[in-house]
Design an enzyme around this catalytic site. Structure first.
Site: not given
Ligand SMILES: *[C@@H]1O[C@H](CO)[C@@H](O)[C@H](O)[C@H]1NC(C)=O
Ligand SMILES: *[C@@H]1O[C@H](CO)[C@@H](O)[C@H](O)[C@H]1NC(C)=O
Ligand SMILES: *[C@@H]1O[C@H](CO)[C@@H](O)[C@H](O)[C@H]1NC(C)=O
Ligand SMILES: *[C@@H]1O[C@H](CO)[C@@H](O)[C@H](O)[C@H]1NC(C)=O
Length: 377
Positions: A160-162
Site C-alpha cells: 500500500l502506498e495510500n
C-alpha cells in the site's frame, strides 16, 4: 582439485566464518522482482520466467477495492486489459513461471494507487478476501472473472502506498478461511513492502497496522526514495535494517519473517540506487548482523534490472557466493552452526522457497568458488 588448494580454500572459508559468525541459511539468497507496471515490449512475462535469478515475482497491481460494487481496481500497464480483468493470455506464462519454481504473488497497492485503500470494517475486509480468493487464488465462483484464468497464484503481497492496512489481518484470515472451507491446502504466501522509515515511531503509515497484525512470511523493505535508503558511498549511518529487525522481533506476529533489502534495479527507478559493488557491502553488513532473518534482495523492478545490464544477475552472484561460503563454513567440523533453532525460525526456513540443492553439492560449489571467496573476504 589438488589437496593443498582445497585446504587453503577451507582455511579461507573458516576465517570468513569466524569473522562473521555466519550461519547456513537455505533461504538467504532469494531475489524478488516486481513485474507488471511497464510495457511488455521491454520484458514479457514469458521471458522473466526463464530467468533463473528470480525466485519471487509480485505482479502489480490490484490498486483499490470498491465496496460499493464489490469490485477492484486492477492495472497491468499494457501487459493486458487489466481494467476489464482480461489478462487470461498470461495464464500459461504464470503457470510456466511456477513450474520453474518461482513464487507468483498478486500485489495490492503500488505507486499507481491513486486513491486511499481502506476497509471501513471487518465485513468489507472479508468481502474483499472472497473476491481476491476467487479472482487469483484457489476459488472458482462462476460469478467472478478470473483475470489470469486457471492460473492459481501463490499468495498476496501488500504494498500500500495510500490509505491504510486496518483490517488487513481480518482480510488475510478470511482468505485462509476461504481456502480451508474448500479443502484447499495450498500454502499461500503473505509478503509486504513497507517504506524503510521507522525513526519517528509512527512508522510506515500505510502498512503500520498490518506490520503488527499480519503474520508475514517476508517483508521487502524499500531502502529507496527515503533518507533511510541506500547510499552510493555505502555510508550506512542512516541505513536502518537493524531497527526493522528489532521492530519485527518485538511487534511482528511471525518472529521468523524474512527481511529483504529492497533496492531500485535501475537509477531511473527511484532515488538511492546503488551499483552492485555497493549493494554487496550492504548485503554483507546485513548478513553479518542479521543472518537469521535475512531473506535476500527485492528489486524494483524486473524491467529496470534487465535494462540495467541484468542487475539481478549481479545481485544473485553476490547472494549465492555469500550463501555458499556460509554453507561450507557451517559444514566444517569444529565450527558451530548458528544455534538459533527455535521453533519459529525452523518454521520459516522450511516454508520459504526451499533450496533443494543438497549440502554435499553446496560444499562442492563453495570449494570450486574458493578463488572468488578469497578475493571477496
Ligand atoms: C459509494 O457509496 C457511498 C454511500 O452510498 C457514496 O457516498 C459514495 O459516493 C460511493 N462511492 C463511489 C466511488 O461510488
Ligand atoms: C465499481 O466502482 C468504482 C468506483 O465507483 C468504479 O470505478 C468501477 O468502475 C466500478 N466497477 C465495476 C465493475 O462496476
Ligand atoms: C552491525 O552491528 C554493529 C555492532 O552493533 C553496528 O555498529 C553496525 O551498525 C551494524 N550494521 C548494520 C548494517 O546494521
Ligand atoms: C535504466 O533503464 C533505462 C531504460 O529504461 C536505461 O536506458 C538506463 O541505462 C538504465 N539505467 C542504468 C543505470 O542502467
Amino acid at each position: 582439485m589438488p589437496r593443498p588448494t582445497l585446504l587453503t580454500a577451507l582455511a579461507i572459508i573458516l576465517s570468513f566464518a569466524l569473522l562473521t559468525s555466519a550461519a547456513f541459511d537455505v533461504s538467504s539468497d532469494n531475489i524478488a522482482m516486481y513485474w507488471g507496471q511497464k510495457s511488455k515490449s521491454y520484458l514479457p512475462l514469458a521471458e522473466l520466467c526463464k530467468n533463473p535469478n528470480v525466485n519471487i515475482v509480485p505482479i502489480g497491481f490490484v490498486n483499490n477495492y470498491f465496496p460499493n460494487n464489490s469490485s477492484m481496481g486492477f492495472n497491468m500497464a499494457d501487459n493486458c486489459d487489466a481494467e476489464h480483468f482480461a489478462c487470461q493470455a498470461l495464464e500459461s506464462d504464470i503457470q510456466s513461471c511456477q513450474q520453474q519454481g518461482k513464487i507468483m504473488l498478486i500485489s495490492l497497492g503500488g505507486g499507481d494507487q491513486k486513491t486511499a485503500w481502506q476497509f471501513a470494517d471487518k465485513d468489507q475486509a472479508q468481502a474483499f478476501a472472497t473476491l481476491l480468493y476467487n479472482s487469483f487464488l484457489g476459488g472458482n465462483d462462476p460469478k467472478v472473472t478470473r483475470p489470469f484464468g486457471k492460473a492459481v497464484l501463490d499468495g498476496i503481497d501488500i504494498d500500500l502506498e495510500n490509505g491504510n492496512s486496518d483490517h488487513f489481518d481480518e482480510m488475510i484470515a478470511a482468505v485462509q478461511a476461504a481456502a480451508k472451507s474448500k479443502g484447499d491446502s495450498k500454502k499461500y504466501w503473505v509478503t509486504g513492502a513497507p517504506q524503510c522509515h521507522r525513526d519517528d515511531n509512527t512508522g510506515e503509515a500505510h502498512l503500520e497496522t498490518a506490520l503488527k497484525t499480519v503474520a508475514f512470511d517476508a517483508l521487502y523493505i524499500q531502502f529507496y526514495n527515503n533518507d533511510c535508503g541506500l547510499d552510493p558511498h555505502a555510508d550506512m549511518s542512516q541505513y536502518n535494517f537493524g531497527v526493522w529487525h528489532d521492530f519485527m522481533q518485538s511487534n511482528g506476529v511471525n518472529k521468523a519473517t524474512k527481511l529483504f533489502i529492497g533496492a531500485p534495479a535501475n537509477s531511473s527507478e527511484g532515488s538511492h540506487y546503488v551499483d552492485s559493488p555497493v549493494l554487496q557491502k550492504y548485503i554483507e553488513a546485513t548478513w553479518a548482523n542479521y543472518s537469521s532473518v535475512f531473506g535476500g534482495v527485492m528489486l524494483w523492478d524486473a524491467y529496470g534490472a534487465k535494462a540495467n545490464n541484468n542487475y539481478d544477475q549481479q545481485v544473485k552472484t553476490i547472494l549465492t557466493d555469500l550463501k555458499a561460503g556460509a554453507a561450507a563454513a557451517a559444514d566444517l567440523p569444529g565450527v558451530a552452526a548458528d544455534s538459533d533453532t527455535s521453533p519459529t525460525t525452523t518454521r520459516a526456513s522450511a516454508s520459504l522457497p526451499v533450496d533443494t540443492t543438497d549440502t554435499a553439492e553446496m560444499c562442492f560449489v563453495a570449494t570450486e568458488l574458493s578463488t572468488d571467496i578469497h578475493t571477496k573476504f
